[in-house]
Design a protein around this motif. Structure first.
Motif, short mmCIF file in Angstrom:
data_model
loop_
_atom_site.label_atom_id
_atom_site.label_comp_id
_atom_site.label_asym_id
_atom_site.label_seq_id
_atom_site.Cartn_x
_atom_site.Cartn_y
_atom_site.Cartn_z
N LEU A 150 12.43 20.33 18.72
CA LEU A 150 13.27 21.22 17.96
C LEU A 150 13.34 20.59 16.57
N ASN A 182 17.07 33.02 20.81
CA ASN A 182 17.57 31.67 21.03
C ASN A 182 16.43 30.74 21.43
N VAL A 183 16.73 29.46 21.43
CA VAL A 183 15.84 28.42 21.94
C VAL A 183 16.52 27.89 23.20
N THR A 184 15.72 27.59 24.24
CA THR A 184 16.28 27.14 25.52
C THR A 184 15.78 25.74 25.86
N TRP A 236 25.52 18.04 21.98
CA TRP A 236 25.17 18.98 20.90
C TRP A 236 26.38 19.30 20.02
N HIS A 295 20.89 30.23 17.97
CA HIS A 295 21.59 29.97 19.22
C HIS A 295 20.74 29.02 20.06
N LEU A 296 21.42 28.14 20.78
CA LEU A 296 20.76 27.22 21.69
C LEU A 296 21.28 27.50 23.09
N GLU A 297 20.35 27.75 24.02
CA GLU A 297 20.71 27.97 25.41
C GLU A 297 20.40 26.70 26.19
N LEU A 298 21.39 26.18 26.88
CA LEU A 298 21.22 25.01 27.73
C LEU A 298 21.24 25.47 29.18
#
Length: 157
Positions: free
Chosen positions: A101, A25-27, A40, A70-73
């Motif tokens: 991003l 994922n990207v955070t 989002w 996946h995107l982690e916030l």
């Protein structure tokens, strides 16, 4: 006198990785988790997979799902802003760290219009990147840079 042992460093090559991996994922750290989930979901249509508290780092967290990622916030209790990280381009590349991003689309003109219709903060619209591709850059609700481009700019497709 101690004898130094020879150390060998295994280098990754295009034909061989030193170990198996994949992107999980990207955070992104955010100031308001619920507002960011809404942004989002509204702008990119991401769906919430899970929302919880990550006690080890003192943050509320949400995982969102997009097409193939996946995107982690993360909303830390003591979060703060570093203005240089959200500087206007081209100064945004000067601080070392993550820059943007980046998404690729097939019809940037239509996507740019969607951003306008949604009232998204735009940094530039349909900028010619000089190699036949075009880019629209926007900011999320916390000022993080998101670049959306139409095929041509990336040397890797």
């Amino acid at each position: 006198m101690p004898v130094l042992s020879e150390q060998r460093i295994t280098m990754a090559t295009p034909d061989r990785r030193p170990f198996a991996f994949s992107l999980h994922n990207v955070t992104i750290s955010v100031s308001d988790l619920d507002a960011s989930i809404d942004w989002w979901s509204r702008v990119f249509g991401l769906k919430v997979l899970a929302k919880s508290r990550f006690e080890a780092i003192g943050a509320d967290v949400a995982f969102l799902e997009g097409p193939g990622f996946h995107l982690e916030l993360l909303q830390p209790a003591d979060g703060f802003r570093i203005p240089e990280l959200t500087a206007e381009p081209p100064a945004h590349v000067r601080p070392i760290g993550n820059k943007a991003l980046v998404f690729r689309v097939e019809d940037l003109e239509s996507v740019t219009q969607t951003f306008r219709d949604l009232g998204v903060t735009t940094v530039w619209e349909q900028m010619d990147l000089g190699d036949g591709s075009v880019s629209t850059a926007i900011r999320d609700n916390d000022g993080n840079l998101i670049n959306v481009f139409q095929q041509g700019a990336s040397p890797i497709g």
